[in-house]
Each structure stands twice: as structure tokens, then as C-alpha cells.
Design a protein around this motif. Structure first.
Motif, short mmCIF file in Angstrom:
data_model
loop_
_atom_site.label_atom_id
_atom_site.label_comp_id
_atom_site.label_asym_id
_atom_site.label_seq_id
_atom_site.Cartn_x
_atom_site.Cartn_y
_atom_site.Cartn_z
N ILE A 242 61.06 -16.25 -3.43
CA ILE A 242 60.36 -14.98 -3.20
C ILE A 242 59.19 -15.20 -2.25
O ILE A 242 58.99 -14.42 -1.31
CB ILE A 242 59.89 -14.36 -4.54
CG1 ILE A 242 61.09 -13.90 -5.35
CG2 ILE A 242 58.92 -13.21 -4.29
CD1 ILE A 242 60.77 -13.52 -6.78
N TRP B 67 60.51 -15.79 1.30
CA TRP B 67 60.98 -14.54 1.87
C TRP B 67 59.79 -13.70 2.34
O TRP B 67 59.80 -13.17 3.44
CB TRP B 67 61.80 -13.75 0.84
CG TRP B 67 62.20 -12.39 1.32
CD1 TRP B 67 63.24 -12.08 2.12
CD2 TRP B 67 61.51 -11.17 1.06
NE1 TRP B 67 63.26 -10.73 2.37
CE2 TRP B 67 62.20 -10.15 1.72
CE3 TRP B 67 60.37 -10.84 0.33
CZ2 TRP B 67 61.80 -8.82 1.68
CZ3 TRP B 67 59.97 -9.52 0.28
CH2 TRP B 67 60.68 -8.52 0.95
N TRP B 68 58.76 -13.60 1.48
CA TRP B 68 57.58 -12.81 1.82
C TRP B 68 56.86 -13.37 3.05
O TRP B 68 56.48 -12.62 3.94
CB TRP B 68 56.63 -12.73 0.63
CG TRP B 68 55.34 -12.04 0.97
CD1 TRP B 68 54.11 -12.59 1.08
CD2 TRP B 68 55.18 -10.66 1.28
NE1 TRP B 68 53.19 -11.66 1.44
CE2 TRP B 68 53.82 -10.44 1.58
CE3 TRP B 68 56.05 -9.58 1.36
CZ2 TRP B 68 53.32 -9.21 1.94
CZ3 TRP B 68 55.54 -8.35 1.70
CH2 TRP B 68 54.18 -8.17 1.99
#
Length: 128
Positions: A13, A16-17
């Protein structure tokens, strides 16, 4: 085991961010936008006769065939630059007898400014 799965999920996560944030910043960067515009314009106006290979071939032809000192001087300058930057063109210059042409030209040169330019370029080419 569950802790490891949670850790891997958190890392994915986060990556991805970070990727999203970086791509957004790159799209909004004014400097990159102007560079991309200029590159697109140059690509649109590019012609095969302006490629490095075509200009190298032209400079070699001038060096081997021309009797005009001004054109030979310009060709020598271009050959010096391109052979210094792109080693593959050094091989091309040797294959096309550019070094021999430069050496054959040397006895006829004197101390005038155009001749000095050619001598300087020859010394650079021969040093390579």
C-alpha cells in the motif's frame, strides 16, 4: 504468519501510494512539461538527413573529396566532435580512411588560421 502478511500488505500500500504521488508530481512539474513539449516538437521536425549518421557520412565525404579548405575545416571539426562522443564512429572513420586522408593533407598545410584549425583537429583525431 498473519503479522508477516499484514506487513507485506502495508508495504504494498505504501509503495503504491508513493508511486501515485511521484507520478502526479511529475505530471504537474512545469519544467518537465516544457522539456516534453520541446522533445515532441523536435521529434515532429526530425529529418533523416539531420541524423548523426548522415552528418558523419557527409563530413567523411567532404574530408575525402573536397579541395576547399573551409569545408574541410568544418568537416574536421564535426568529425572530431562526433568521434569523441560516439566511439562507434571512430571505427567508421578509420574504415573510411579518414585518418589516412588527414595524414596526407598535413604536408600541404602552413601556419595560417584555417590550416592551424585542421592541424589541431587532426591531432585530436589521431590521439583518439
Amino acid at each position: 504468519a498473519i503479522q508477516k502478511i499484514k506487513l507485506n500488505a502495508a508495504v504494498k500500500i505504501q509503495s503504491w501510494w508513493r508511486g501515485q504521488r511521484t507520478r502526479k508530481a511529475a505530471r504537474e512539474n512545469k519544467k518537465l512539461k516544457s522539456i516534453n513539449k520541446r522533445l515532441a516538437k523536435l521529434e515532429k521536425n526530425a529529418r533523416p538527413e539531420n541524423s548523426v549518421g548522415a552528418r558523419m557520412k557527409s563530413a567523411l565525404e567532404i574530408l575525402l573529396d573536397s579541395k576547399r579548405l573551409a569545408t574541410v575545416g568544418g568537416a574536421c571539426k564535426y568529425l572530431a566532435r562526433v568521434t569523441r562522443l560516439l566511439p562507434v564512429f571512430c571505427i567508421e572513420a578509420v574504415d573510411q580512411n579518414a585518418v589516412e586522408a588527414l595524414l596526407n593533407m598535413m604536408p600541404g598545410l602552413n601556419r595560417s588560421q584555417p590550416h592551424i584549425l585542421i592541424i589541431q583537429v587532426q591531432s585530436i583525431n589521431l590521439a583518439i
